[in-house]
Design an enzyme around this catalytic site. Structure first.
Site, short mmCIF file in Angstrom:
data_model
loop_
_atom_site.label_atom_id
_atom_site.label_comp_id
_atom_site.label_asym_id
_atom_site.label_seq_id
_atom_site.Cartn_x
_atom_site.Cartn_y
_atom_site.Cartn_z
N ASN A 168 44.84 54.89 30.55
CA ASN A 168 43.72 55.46 29.80
C ASN A 168 44.22 55.98 28.46
O ASN A 168 45.32 56.52 28.35
CB ASN A 168 42.99 56.55 30.60
CG ASN A 168 43.89 57.67 31.11
OD1 ASN A 168 45.07 57.48 31.35
ND2 ASN A 168 43.32 58.85 31.26
N GLU A 211 42.82 58.40 25.46
CA GLU A 211 41.75 59.34 25.10
C GLU A 211 41.67 59.54 23.59
O GLU A 211 42.52 59.05 22.84
CB GLU A 211 41.99 60.68 25.83
CG GLU A 211 41.95 60.48 27.34
CD GLU A 211 41.98 61.76 28.15
OE1 GLU A 211 42.34 62.83 27.61
OE2 GLU A 211 41.62 61.68 29.34
N CYS A 221 39.25 53.66 29.52
CA CYS A 221 39.89 53.78 30.84
C CYS A 221 41.05 52.80 30.98
O CYS A 221 41.12 51.77 30.29
CB CYS A 221 38.88 53.48 31.94
SG CYS A 221 37.54 54.65 32.06
N GLU A 260 41.65 50.69 33.35
CA GLU A 260 41.24 49.36 33.81
C GLU A 260 40.84 48.49 32.62
O GLU A 260 41.23 47.33 32.50
CB GLU A 260 40.05 49.46 34.77
CG GLU A 260 40.34 50.20 36.05
CD GLU A 260 40.08 51.70 35.96
OE1 GLU A 260 40.32 52.30 34.90
OE2 GLU A 260 39.64 52.27 36.97
N CYS A 307 35.33 53.60 37.25
CA CYS A 307 34.01 54.09 36.82
C CYS A 307 33.04 52.92 36.69
O CYS A 307 33.43 51.75 36.70
CB CYS A 307 34.13 54.85 35.50
SG CYS A 307 34.25 53.80 34.04
N CYS A 319 33.73 50.36 33.89
CA CYS A 319 34.85 49.45 34.21
C CYS A 319 34.43 48.41 35.24
O CYS A 319 34.87 47.26 35.18
CB CYS A 319 36.07 50.23 34.69
SG CYS A 319 36.89 51.10 33.34
N1 THU Z 1 39.68 57.23 33.86
C1 THU Z 1 40.27 56.00 33.95
O1 THU Z 1 41.10 55.63 33.11
N2 THU Z 1 39.92 55.20 34.98
C2 THU Z 1 39.13 55.56 36.03
O2 THU Z 1 38.94 54.79 36.95
C3 THU Z 1 38.52 56.90 36.04
C4 THU Z 1 38.67 57.69 34.78
C5 THU Z 1 40.14 58.13 32.79
C6 THU Z 1 39.17 58.39 31.67
C7 THU Z 1 39.64 59.76 31.17
O3 THU Z 1 40.72 59.57 30.26
C8 THU Z 1 40.21 60.44 32.41
O4 THU Z 1 40.42 59.40 33.36
C9 THU Z 1 39.30 61.50 32.99
O5 THU Z 1 38.03 60.99 33.19
#
Ligand code: THU
Length: 132
Positions: free
Chosen positions: A43, A45, A54, A56, A87, A90
């Protein structure tokens, strides 16, 4: 050929690339391509929170933009004891490239593994065949 546990360990490796200064929630994904390559994603941010990508989708964007179009499985791990399920955004993104033989492999902090199909995670999905 990689087994589920090997792919899940690659997802742990991918977690190290996480850029998550805001949530401090590191997620790693390891995407197994049709030709047996493993593409890692984490991920990423942003100070404008909604721009966050994310793990994925990072892995898919890396792979697809490098010419890969066929995929066998993705392993995902997050900074939590329980399984980190992808999520909704994704799931839709993965459905674009993956049929129902694609495996979504989740690993928890006890190294237990759960495997889902695309249809289990995103039933009645919307796809390109519905566009005209
Ligand atoms: N996140 C992912 O990268 N993948 C997931 O399956 C769930 C959420 C990340 C997004 C954000 O940077 C952090 O997790 C908190 O939501």
């Amino acid at each position: 050929m990689m087994n589920h546990n090997e792919l899940a360990q690659k997802a742990r490796e991918a977690q190290l690339g996480s850029y998550s200064p805001y949530s401090k929630f590191r997620v790693g994904a390891a995407l197994l391509t049709g030709d047996g390559e493993v593409v890692l994603g984490s991920n990423v941010e942003n100070a404008s929170y909604g721009l966050t990508i994310c793990a994925e989708r990072t892995a898919f964007v890396k792979a697809v933009s490098a010419g890969k179009k066929k995929f066998k499985a993705i392993a995902v791990v997050g900074d939590m004891d329980d399984f980190c399920t992808p999520c909704g955004a994704c799931r839709q993104f993965m459905a674009e490239f993956c049929g129902n033989d694609f495996e979504i492999v989740l690993i928890n902090s006890k190294n237990e593994i759960k495997v889902f199909s695309m249809d289990e995670l995103l039933p009645h999905s919307f796809g390109g065949e519905q566009l005209r």
